[in-house]
Design an enzyme around this catalytic site. Structure first.
Site, PDB file in Angstrom:
ATOM      1  CG  HIS A 194     -54.085 -10.505  39.208  1.00  0.00           C
ATOM      2  ND1 HIS A 194     -54.463  -9.848  38.059  1.00  0.00           N
ATOM      3  CD2 HIS A 194     -54.631  -9.822  40.241  1.00  0.00           C
ATOM      4  CE1 HIS A 194     -55.195  -8.794  38.393  1.00  0.00           C
ATOM      5  NE2 HIS A 194     -55.315  -8.756  39.718  1.00  0.00           N
ATOM      6  CG  HIS A 212     -59.766  -9.824  38.249  1.00  0.00           C
ATOM      7  ND1 HIS A 212     -60.922  -9.515  38.948  1.00  0.00           N
ATOM      8  CD2 HIS A 212     -58.738  -9.344  38.972  1.00  0.00           C
ATOM      9  CE1 HIS A 212     -60.580  -8.865  40.053  1.00  0.00           C
ATOM     10  NE2 HIS A 212     -59.271  -8.746  40.090  1.00  0.00           N
TER      11      HIS A 212
END
Length: 148
Positions: A72, A57
């Site tokens: 992110h 992620h």
């Protein structure tokens, strides 16, 4: 001066709009965020450098000048434990700006009740060192901000 490129296509919305105080208050560093298009995409390296951290992620690319950029992919996506993300590179890989790093589907993240908004942060940068921040629509590989 480092030109940081957009890792994904979408709308540049600024860090203040990120639904997470760690990012919205620039605790990690200055930068911006992208509200991605809701389609499967390959997130790319924002600068030339080495991948020093790679989670499904999120990832950090550090340039030869020692500057690190964090990408992110969505908010609270660590809770997905990698589900819905596919690594296209490895920690320690040398990458060129625009090279694919992680494949993911922002629509699936959103369908699971999480924000798909992607902060892009200049790590350990001083306030005021990030300028010429893009606003509105960006494509992957477009200039996102300048880090002086």
């Amino acid at each position: 001066m480092t030109t940081v490129l957009a890792p994904i296509a979408g709308a540049a919305i600024g860090l203040a709009a990120v639904p997470d105080p760690v990012f919205s208050q620039a605790m990690v560093g200055p930068g911006t965020a992208i509200d991605p298009l809701r389609e499967p995409v390959e997130a790319v390296a924002p600068i030339d450098g080495t991948i020093v951290k790679l989670h499904p992620h999120a990832y950090v690319v550090v340039g030869d000048d020692g500057r690190g950029v964090l990408v992110h992919l969505g908010i609270d996506t660590v809770q997905l434990k990698g589900e819905g993300f596919r690594l296209l590179a490895a920690e320690g890989d040398r990458v060129g700006a625009g090279q694919p790093v992680v494949a993911w589907d922002p629509a699936a993240v959103e369908a699971g009740g999480r924000s798909p908004v992607c902060p892009v942060v200049a790590l350990d940068a001083v306030a005021g060192s990030v300028g010429e921040v893009a606003e509105g629509r960006v494509s992957a590989g477009d200039p996102l901000f300048e880090w002086s």
